[in-house]
Structure formats: structure tokens, C-alpha cells
Motif scaffolding. Structure first.
Motif, PDB file in Angstrom:
ATOM      1  N   ALA A  69       0.815  -1.212   0.000  1.00  0.00           N
ATOM      2  CA  ALA A  69       0.000   0.000   0.000  1.00  0.00           C
ATOM      3  C   ALA A  69       0.853   1.269   0.000  1.00  0.00           C
ATOM      4  O   ALA A  69       0.388   2.316  -0.419  1.00  0.00           O
ATOM      5  N   VAL A  70       2.100   1.164   0.443  1.00  0.00           N
ATOM      6  CA  VAL A  70       2.961   2.346   0.537  1.00  0.00           C
ATOM      7  C   VAL A  70       3.615   2.676  -0.799  1.00  0.00           C
ATOM      8  O   VAL A  70       3.513   3.801  -1.290  1.00  0.00           O
ATOM      9  N   CYS A  71       4.279   1.713  -1.411  1.00  0.00           N
ATOM     10  CA  CYS A  71       5.037   2.011  -2.627  1.00  0.00           C
ATOM     11  C   CYS A  71       4.286   1.684  -3.921  1.00  0.00           C
ATOM     12  O   CYS A  71       4.700   2.108  -4.995  1.00  0.00           O
ATOM     13  N   LEU A  72       3.183   0.959  -3.821  1.00  0.00           N
ATOM     14  CA  LEU A  72       2.359   0.638  -4.993  1.00  0.00           C
ATOM     15  C   LEU A  72       0.884   0.942  -4.683  1.00  0.00           C
ATOM     16  O   LEU A  72       0.026   0.061  -4.780  1.00  0.00           O
ATOM     17  N   ARG A  77      -4.868  -0.437  -4.279  1.00  0.00           N
ATOM     18  CA  ARG A  77      -6.292  -0.103  -4.342  1.00  0.00           C
ATOM     19  C   ARG A  77      -7.040  -1.022  -5.297  1.00  0.00           C
ATOM     20  O   ARG A  77      -8.145  -1.490  -4.992  1.00  0.00           O
ATOM     21  N   THR A  78      -6.446  -1.314  -6.437  1.00  0.00           N
ATOM     22  CA  THR A  78      -7.067  -2.228  -7.405  1.00  0.00           C
ATOM     23  C   THR A  78      -7.192  -3.604  -6.798  1.00  0.00           C
ATOM     24  O   THR A  78      -8.235  -4.252  -6.903  1.00  0.00           O
ATOM     25  N   TRP A  79      -6.137  -4.093  -6.148  1.00  0.00           N
ATOM     26  CA  TRP A  79      -6.168  -5.406  -5.508  1.00  0.00           C
ATOM     27  C   TRP A  79      -7.255  -5.457  -4.443  1.00  0.00           C
ATOM     28  O   TRP A  79      -8.023  -6.423  -4.377  1.00  0.00           O
ATOM     29  N   LYS A  80      -7.338  -4.410  -3.635  1.00  0.00           N
ATOM     30  CA  LYS A  80      -8.314  -4.373  -2.555  1.00  0.00           C
ATOM     31  C   LYS A  80      -9.741  -4.330  -3.110  1.00  0.00           C
ATOM     32  O   LYS A  80     -10.627  -5.021  -2.607  1.00  0.00           O
ATOM     33  N   ARG A  81      -9.953  -3.556  -4.143  1.00  0.00           N
ATOM     34  CA  ARG A  81     -11.272  -3.457  -4.759  1.00  0.00           C
ATOM     35  C   ARG A  81     -11.696  -4.773  -5.400  1.00  0.00           C
ATOM     36  O   ARG A  81     -12.832  -5.214  -5.257  1.00  0.00           O
TER      37      ARG A  81
END
Length: 83
Positions: A69-72, A77-81
Motif C-alpha cells: 500500500a505504501v510504494c504501490l 487499491r485495485t487489488w483491494k477493490r
């Protein structure tokens, strides 16, 4: 010189080419080699024994790792969605 990378099957293998991404085995996170969060953890003496490396993002994702979540942040966000 050889480098130890993690393949899509999650197993380590030797490579003549260094990895392009680093990861944290315990949380199954991957990110850039210059990730500020990872570098801070390494400086504190944490993380190092659980550090892994990947040839590319597709391999990291197939091995079951998620983006940092910090560097990418966009990829996270796409992965989480989609996750």
C-alpha cells in the motif's frame, strides 16, 4: 553471481538475474526494492529473515502476494477493490 528468487509456485530458485521486486513472506506483500516502509523495517533489524525477491509482478501475484500500500498505492487499491 546468483540470486535467490521466489517463483510462481512459491518455491525458491536460483537465478543469474536479480529480482525486480522485494517481498515480506510473513504478510505476503510485495513492493519496490526502494519501498520506504520496507527500508525502515530493514533499518530496525526487522523483516530481513523473511525477505523474498521476485523476478516480476506477475510472479509475485501468482505466488499469492499482494501489492504494498505504501510504494504501490494504485495497484494496492485495485487489488483491494477486486479482492
Amino acid at each position: 553471481m546468483t540470486y535467490t528468487l521466489v517463483g510462481a509456485d512459491g518455491r525458491s530458485y536460483e537465478s543469474a538475474t536479480p529480482g525486480t521486486l522485494g517481498g515480506y513472506r510473513r504478510r505476503r506483500i510485495y513492493g519496490r526494492l526502494d519501498c520506504p516502509s520496507a527500508l525502515r523495517a530493514i533499518a530496525r533489524g526487522e523483516y530481513v529473515c523473511h525477505r523474498v525477491f521476485f523476478a516480476d509482478e506477475a510472479t509475485a501475484r501468482t505466488a499469492g502476494y499482494r501489492p504494498c500500500a505504501v510504494c504501490l498505492p494504485e495497484k494496492f487499491r485495485t487489488w483491494k477493490r477486486d479482492g
